[in-house]
Design a protein around this motif. Structure first.
Motif, mmCIF file in Angstrom:
data_model
loop_
_atom_site.group_PDB
_atom_site.id
_atom_site.type_symbol
_atom_site.label_atom_id
_atom_site.label_comp_id
_atom_site.label_asym_id
_atom_site.label_seq_id
_atom_site.Cartn_x
_atom_site.Cartn_y
_atom_site.Cartn_z
ATOM 1 N N ASN A 11 0.973 -1.178 0.116
ATOM 2 C CA ASN A 11 0.031 -0.105 0.079
ATOM 3 C C ASN A 11 0.921 1.240 -0.141
ATOM 4 O O ASN A 11 1.858 1.427 0.714
ATOM 5 C CB ASN A 11 -1.070 -0.009 1.255
ATOM 6 C CG ASN A 11 -2.005 -1.071 1.198
ATOM 7 O OD1 ASN A 11 -2.416 -1.592 -0.031
ATOM 8 N ND2 ASN A 11 -2.630 -1.276 2.112
ATOM 9 N N GLY A 12 0.615 2.239 -0.757
ATOM 10 C CA GLY A 12 1.093 3.513 -0.842
ATOM 11 C C GLY A 12 2.381 3.589 -1.952
ATOM 12 O O GLY A 12 3.048 4.479 -2.233
ATOM 13 N N MET A 13 2.743 2.272 -2.254
ATOM 14 C CA MET A 13 3.519 2.241 -3.510
ATOM 15 C C MET A 13 3.181 2.810 -4.656
ATOM 16 O O MET A 13 2.087 3.019 -5.235
ATOM 17 C CB MET A 13 4.090 0.635 -3.721
ATOM 18 C CG MET A 13 5.235 0.451 -4.762
ATOM 19 S SD MET A 13 5.534 -1.341 -5.171
ATOM 20 C CE MET A 13 6.306 -1.590 -3.657
ATOM 21 N N THR A 41 -6.431 -4.833 -7.290
ATOM 22 C CA THR A 41 -5.902 -3.538 -6.679
ATOM 23 C C THR A 41 -6.925 -2.568 -7.088
ATOM 24 O O THR A 41 -7.855 -2.658 -7.799
ATOM 25 C CB THR A 41 -4.630 -3.316 -7.334
ATOM 26 O OG1 THR A 41 -5.036 -3.013 -8.765
ATOM 27 C CG2 THR A 41 -3.448 -4.375 -7.433
ATOM 28 N N LYS A 42 -6.583 -1.530 -6.015
ATOM 29 C CA LYS A 42 -7.315 -0.290 -6.296
ATOM 30 C C LYS A 42 -6.243 0.682 -6.490
ATOM 31 O O LYS A 42 -5.470 0.699 -5.358
ATOM 32 C CB LYS A 42 -8.183 -0.010 -4.828
ATOM 33 C CG LYS A 42 -9.040 1.277 -5.065
ATOM 34 C CD LYS A 42 -10.077 1.541 -3.835
ATOM 35 C CE LYS A 42 -11.094 0.640 -3.844
ATOM 36 N NZ LYS A 42 -12.270 0.831 -2.743
ATOM 37 N N LEU A 43 -6.252 1.579 -7.387
ATOM 38 C CA LEU A 43 -5.248 2.276 -7.866
ATOM 39 C C LEU A 43 -5.613 3.797 -8.039
ATOM 40 O O LEU A 43 -6.937 3.956 -8.372
ATOM 41 C CB LEU A 43 -4.534 1.957 -9.243
ATOM 42 C CG LEU A 43 -3.977 0.783 -9.458
ATOM 43 C CD1 LEU A 43 -3.702 0.299 -10.874
ATOM 44 C CD2 LEU A 43 -2.748 0.422 -8.568
ATOM 45 N N ARG A 179 -4.137 3.195 8.791
ATOM 46 C CA ARG A 179 -4.355 2.866 7.230
ATOM 47 C C ARG A 179 -5.669 2.128 7.169
ATOM 48 O O ARG A 179 -6.126 2.126 6.068
ATOM 49 C CB ARG A 179 -3.115 1.913 7.028
ATOM 50 C CG ARG A 179 -1.932 2.649 6.751
ATOM 51 C CD ARG A 179 -0.712 1.959 6.926
ATOM 52 N NE ARG A 179 0.563 2.692 6.772
ATOM 53 C CZ ARG A 179 1.733 2.270 7.137
ATOM 54 N NH1 ARG A 179 1.989 0.981 7.572
ATOM 55 N NH2 ARG A 179 2.868 3.078 7.297
ATOM 56 N N GLU A 180 -6.066 1.510 8.312
ATOM 57 C CA GLU A 180 -7.303 0.651 8.276
ATOM 58 C C GLU A 180 -8.298 1.233 9.000
ATOM 59 O O GLU A 180 -9.558 0.735 9.261
ATOM 60 C CB GLU A 180 -7.127 -0.773 8.553
ATOM 61 C CG GLU A 180 -5.892 -1.545 7.798
ATOM 62 C CD GLU A 180 -5.917 -3.016 8.203
ATOM 63 O OE1 GLU A 180 -6.605 -3.475 9.169
ATOM 64 O OE2 GLU A 180 -4.739 -3.721 7.809
ATOM 65 N N GLY A 181 -7.991 2.288 9.847
ATOM 66 C CA GLY A 181 -9.077 2.785 10.701
ATOM 67 C C GLY A 181 -9.671 1.837 11.532
ATOM 68 O O GLY A 181 -10.872 1.617 12.031
#
Length: 187
Positions: A11-13, A41-43, A179-181
């Motif tokens: 995540n964040g890459m 993925t979600k981009l 990140r996941e809340g």
């Protein structure tokens, strides 16, 4: 630019896809019982800000975009922009609200943040693995409420709402995964 495989996604890459730079918001490796494994993925596009869902075959390679991070202090949210200050040079930097909307609920004014830069241009905020925040509003815990896996909503000092165990009360400081809340533990 070093190639990166779907097996190395984080995540964040940032990766290059169709000539554009995309940030990986989330990813999930899927191994169906029949057929080859793939990665869902979600981009998020750095150019347009749009978020798309893409599926790739496992092992597919992409060019990784080098990102730099700089420690900056979060000053304030003006509504359409979020203002940060460089901790070394005291220069101020504004980012569009949409670029940091997912991180804002877990950031206190005057707190330190890692701002990500791609090609010298600020692109977003890299959140730490955990932050400590105070609970400002939640239902009171009752003595004997020790049933496991039962949660209640709690509002934090930043305005974020997370699910917490029944024993957490107003005024307590808790550790949260931004990140996941989700709630991690008492602080």
């Amino acid at each position: 630019m070093a190639p990166v495989s779907t097996n190395e996604f984080r995540n964040g890459m940032h990766i290059e896809l169709d000539g554009q730079t995309w940030r990986i918001v989330e990813f999930q490796h899927v191994k169906p019982g029949k057929g080859g494994a793939f990665v869902r993925t979600k981009l998020k596009s750095l150019g347009s800000g749009s978020v798309v869902d893409k599926t790739f075959r496992a092992g597919e390679k992409f060019n990784r975009i080098r990102t730099e991070t700089k420690n900056m202090q979060y000053l304030y949210d003006s509504g359409d922009e979020v203002v940060f200050m460089d901790e070394q040079t005291y220069d101020q930097l504004s980012l569009p609200h949409a670029d940091v909307a997912d991180a804002l609920p877990f950031m206190l004014p005057s707190s330190s943040a890692q701002v990500m830069f791609v090609g010298g241009k600020p692109t977003g905020v890299d959140l730490p693995a955990s932050v400590v925040l105070e609970v400002t509003e939640t239902e009171p815990g009752v003595k004997g409420d020790t049933v496991s896996n039962v949660t209640k909503p709690a509002t934090l000092e930043t305005g974020a709402v997370v699910q917490v165990p029944l024993f957490v009360n107003v005024g307590e400081r808790i550790k949260v995964d931004p990140r996941e809340g989700r709630y991690i533990s008492r602080a």
